[in-house]
Design a protein around this motif. Structure first.
Motif, PDB file in Angstrom:
ATOM      1  N   ARG A 224       0.833  -1.191   0.000  1.00 35.51           N
ATOM      2  CA  ARG A 224       0.000   0.000   0.000  1.00 35.51           C
ATOM      3  C   ARG A 224       0.877   1.253   0.000  1.00 35.51           C
ATOM      4  O   ARG A 224       1.945   1.289   0.606  1.00 35.51           O
ATOM      5  CB  ARG A 224      -0.926   0.007   1.222  1.00 35.51           C
ATOM      6  CG  ARG A 224      -1.934   1.145   1.217  1.00 35.51           C
ATOM      7  CD  ARG A 224      -2.798   1.144   2.454  1.00 35.51           C
ATOM      8  NE  ARG A 224      -3.774   2.219   2.414  1.00 35.51           N
ATOM      9  CZ  ARG A 224      -4.583   2.545   3.402  1.00 35.51           C
ATOM     10  NH1 ARG A 224      -4.535   1.861   4.549  1.00 35.51           N
ATOM     11  NH2 ARG A 224      -5.436   3.552   3.290  1.00 35.51           N
ATOM     12  N   ASN A 225       0.407   2.299  -0.660  1.00 33.68           N
ATOM     13  CA  ASN A 225       1.156   3.552  -0.755  1.00 33.68           C
ATOM     14  C   ASN A 225       1.049   4.339   0.546  1.00 33.68           C
ATOM     15  O   ASN A 225      -0.053   4.731   0.963  1.00 33.68           O
ATOM     16  CB  ASN A 225       0.626   4.395  -1.916  1.00 33.68           C
ATOM     17  CG  ASN A 225       1.113   3.902  -3.258  1.00 33.68           C
ATOM     18  OD1 ASN A 225       2.228   4.196  -3.667  1.00 33.68           O
ATOM     19  ND2 ASN A 225       0.286   3.109  -3.929  1.00 33.68           N
ATOM     20  N   ILE A 226       2.190   4.569   1.183  1.00 39.03           N
ATOM     21  CA  ILE A 226       2.262   5.292   2.455  1.00 39.03           C
ATOM     22  C   ILE A 226       3.412   6.287   2.386  1.00 39.03           C
ATOM     23  O   ILE A 226       4.471   5.994   1.812  1.00 39.03           O
ATOM     24  CB  ILE A 226       2.470   4.317   3.637  1.00 39.03           C
ATOM     25  CG1 ILE A 226       1.261   3.400   3.790  1.00 39.03           C
ATOM     26  CG2 ILE A 226       2.728   5.069   4.933  1.00 39.03           C
ATOM     27  CD1 ILE A 226       1.430   2.327   4.848  1.00 39.03           C
ATOM     28  N   GLN A 227       3.196   7.481   2.957  1.00 41.45           N
ATOM     29  CA  GLN A 227       4.221   8.521   2.975  1.00 41.45           C
ATOM     30  C   GLN A 227       4.284   9.148   4.373  1.00 41.45           C
ATOM     31  O   GLN A 227       3.359   9.014   5.173  1.00 41.45           O
ATOM     32  CB  GLN A 227       3.911   9.613   1.947  1.00 41.45           C
ATOM     33  CG  GLN A 227       3.989   9.162   0.505  1.00 41.45           C
ATOM     34  CD  GLN A 227       5.406   8.950   0.028  1.00 41.45           C
ATOM     35  OE1 GLN A 227       6.375   9.352   0.677  1.00 41.45           O
ATOM     36  NE2 GLN A 227       5.546   8.306  -1.134  1.00 41.45           N
ATOM     37  N   THR A 228       5.385   9.829   4.647  1.00 42.72           N
ATOM     38  CA  THR A 228       5.531  10.575   5.887  1.00 42.72           C
ATOM     39  C   THR A 228       5.226  12.049   5.625  1.00 42.72           C
ATOM     40  O   THR A 228       5.767  12.642   4.690  1.00 42.72           O
ATOM     41  CB  THR A 228       6.962  10.450   6.447  1.00 42.72           C
ATOM     42  OG1 THR A 228       7.221   9.081   6.753  1.00 42.72           O
ATOM     43  CG2 THR A 228       7.115  11.281   7.713  1.00 42.72           C
ATOM     44  N   THR A 229       4.345  12.613   6.441  1.00 43.43           N
ATOM     45  CA  THR A 229       4.023  14.036   6.348  1.00 43.43           C
ATOM     46  C   THR A 229       4.156  14.646   7.734  1.00 43.43           C
ATOM     47  O   THR A 229       4.394  13.952   8.729  1.00 43.43           O
ATOM     48  CB  THR A 229       2.591  14.261   5.829  1.00 43.43           C
ATOM     49  OG1 THR A 229       1.655  13.844   6.830  1.00 43.43           O
ATOM     50  CG2 THR A 229       2.334  13.476   4.554  1.00 43.43           C
ATOM     51  N   MET A 230       3.941  15.960   7.805  1.00 42.18           N
ATOM     52  CA  MET A 230       4.017  16.637   9.087  1.00 42.18           C
ATOM     53  C   MET A 230       2.880  16.234  10.015  1.00 42.18           C
ATOM     54  O   MET A 230       2.970  16.399  11.227  1.00 42.18           O
ATOM     55  CB  MET A 230       3.991  18.161   8.861  1.00 42.18           C
ATOM     56  CG  MET A 230       5.250  18.714   8.204  1.00 42.18           C
ATOM     57  SD  MET A 230       5.058  20.446   7.691  1.00 42.18           S
ATOM     58  CE  MET A 230       4.614  21.211   9.263  1.00 42.18           C
ATOM     59  N   MET A 231       1.807  15.685   9.448  1.00 42.48           N
ATOM     60  CA  MET A 231       0.648  15.283  10.251  1.00 42.48           C
ATOM     61  C   MET A 231       0.731  13.838  10.698  1.00 42.48           C
ATOM     62  O   MET A 231       0.098  13.445  11.680  1.00 42.48           O
ATOM     63  CB  MET A 231      -0.640  15.478   9.443  1.00 42.48           C
ATOM     64  CG  MET A 231      -0.950  16.924   9.104  1.00 42.48           C
ATOM     65  SD  MET A 231      -1.456  17.864  10.550  1.00 42.48           S
ATOM     66  CE  MET A 231      -3.041  17.136  10.893  1.00 42.48           C
ATOM     67  N   SER A 232       1.491  13.005   9.990  1.00 45.18           N
ATOM     68  CA  SER A 232       1.543  11.577  10.320  1.00 45.18           C
ATOM     69  C   SER A 232       2.813  10.968   9.743  1.00 45.18           C
ATOM     70  O   SER A 232       3.189  11.261   8.603  1.00 45.18           O
ATOM     71  CB  SER A 232       0.311  10.845   9.771  1.00 45.18           C
ATOM     72  OG  SER A 232       0.417   9.453   9.969  1.00 45.18           O
ATOM     73  N   THR A 233       3.448  10.103  10.531  1.00 46.46           N
ATOM     74  CA  THR A 233       4.648   9.423  10.041  1.00 46.46           C
ATOM     75  C   THR A 233       4.304   8.294   9.083  1.00 46.46           C
ATOM     76  O   THR A 233       5.151   7.853   8.320  1.00 46.46           O
ATOM     77  CB  THR A 233       5.454   8.861  11.222  1.00 46.46           C
ATOM     78  OG1 THR A 233       4.612   7.987  11.995  1.00 46.46           O
ATOM     79  CG2 THR A 233       5.957   9.988  12.114  1.00 46.46           C
TER      80      THR A 233
END
Length: 464
Positions: A224-233
């Protein structure tokens, strides 16, 4: 509007897009319910000294949202849901309330779905997948399914699992080892109800125990496509759908009972100013928001009795959720919010979104054929003798004003304790009371005029 006040709202049935009676089935479950779950403050929010602006009352199922910019508590907004869960709620509590009734319905042949909605980082994936310490809905559902099968020796069962994601409006089979990056298409079964859509080429994997199911889920989640953002790791960049198909048959019987359980983890709505997304991550967020907007448009259309077109085809997500929204499926929409003050605007949007969705009315329908020995249950007779007499006399009057007065009286004398299941049923019962001068078609037109449903197609009313 005056006449609508005379009749209790639970006595009016307005097709699938209007107000309908919330009648629970044998398992006590209503077709479409909206839950609210508020997670605890996370470490980042605690270290930033964020105040908690969300509180819940589990006794009244109310949620209170305090505006952090307001000078007094009088600015608190209140929302009501079918069920609310505070920061201390366990995964087991959430599973028992949301998934257990739906699984019971699936074993009776009724499709079921649970989908999580909320801003990114609000706890949606945790609710569906869980953690090593606290299992989520998906692994608990697998356990419940095989526990039920192990205890039921009267039927033979086959369970299969499919797992797909909607990424950038494209559909991918996460369990297809050879082609999980191949785009799939949505198709519709010919000559079948509009809700019978399917993903062409989606693989189904037969599973025989919880461990086998978990291995497949782990494989899908790695893809599954997952990324790290400022809102969630671990920000989900796609909508994920796990679909259990349960088929069963009694020994020596040709009748096969089949139903599906769909567990849907929606990608979170987000604002670029808070996620800090750039490049392709920003594009992902834009497409996520677009599909969630399409979902919101469907919810708005389903809850507006004047709207005749539901824009399911505006996105792949709403197309696949077609049966779950206003269809024949038992559905729980689980809204998730963060309690932190800096998430106030997103939490307010989610709460308003869920409140509007509460007006959706599904009509759960079992796919299993009725038992041959089951006799139809006759409807409880309505005591309409006096009302029928007034209505019959009204037809003989030429004055429209007189006729309106008589029909107003007829509406008033309807016994409130008797449930009116449908317009056609009322017409039939009136005829049984001897009101032969009022044909059903004319009666439908009269009823239509007084419940404020002008503009609906005549054939649609005849079906109701």
């Amino acid at each position: 509007l005056f006449l609508l006040h005379l009749l209790p709202s639970e006595h009016l049935v307005m097709a699938s897009k209007g107000i309908a009676a919330e009648t629970a089935g044998d398992d006590g479950f209503v077709g479409f319910q909206v839950f609210l779950r508020c997670r605890p403050l996370n470490n980042r929010e605690i270290s930033s000294n964020q105040k908690c602006v969300v509180s819940v009352d589990t006794d009244t199922n109310k949620v209170f949202l305090q505006d952090p910019r307001a000078e007094s508590t009088s600015e608190t907004k209140t929302f009501v849901f079918n069920k609310v869960f505070g920061p201390d709620a366990s995964q087991q509590e959430f599973f028992d309330a949301s998934a257990t009734p739906i699984i019971n319905g699936v074993f009776q042949g009724t499709n079921g779905a649970v989908f999580s909605y909320g801003q990114t980082g609000a706890g949606k994936t945790y609710a569906i997948q869980g953690s090593s310490e606290e299992r989520g809905l998906l692994p608990r559902s697998a356990s419940a399914i095989f526990d039920h099968i192990g205890a039921d020796t009267s039927r033979a069962y086959t369970v299969s699992l499919s797992f797909l994601e909607i990424y950038n409006e494209n559909i991918y089979d996460l369990l297809n080892d050879e082609a999980y990056k191949t785009k799939l298409r949505i198709k519709q079964e010919p000559s079948v109800d509009f809700a019978k859509v399917y993903v062409d080429g989606l693989t189904r994997h037969v599973i025989t125990d919880v461990q086998q199911c978990q291995e497949l889920v782990d494989t899908a989640m790695k893809r599954r496509n997952i990324q790290t953002t400022m809102m969630s790791t671990c920000s989900s960049r796609s909508h994920a759908l796990a679909i259990f198909k349960i088929e069963s048959a009694a020994p020596g019987s040709d009748e096969v009972r089949s139903a599906t359980l769909s567990l849907i983890d929606l990608a979170g709505s987000e604002r670029q100013s808070k996620t800090g997304a750039t490049g392709h991550v920003l594009k992902e967020g834009a497409l996520i928001n677009r599909s969630l907007t399409a979902l919101g448009n469907c919810i708005s259309a389903l809850t507006d009795t004047k709207t005749r077109h539901i824009p399911y085809r505006d996105s792949a997500l709403t197309r696949l959720l077609q049966d779950s929204l206003g269809g024949t499926c038992n559905t729980v929409m689980s809204c998730h919010v963060s309690p932190a003050e800096w998430s106030y605007d997103e939490s307010l949007s989610t709460l308003r979104y869920g409140t509007r969705a509460r007006m959706i009315r599904n009509k759960p329908k079992s796919t299993a054929p009725p038992p041959e020995t089951a006799a139809p249950i006759p409807p409880a007779p309505l005591k309409l003798a006096a009302a029928a007499s007034k209505l019959a006399s009204a037809t003989q009057k030429q004055s429209q004003q007189s006729e309106l007065r008589e029909e107003e009286e007829w509406v008033v004398v309807l016994p409130q304790q008797d449930a009116i299941s449908s317009v056609a049923e009322v017409a039939r019962m009136l005829e049984e009371e001897g009101v032969a001068s009022i044909p059903p078609a004319e009666f439908l037109q009269r009823f239509q005029r007084y419940v404020g449903a002008l503009g609906r197609a005549e054939e649609e009313w005849e079906q109701v």
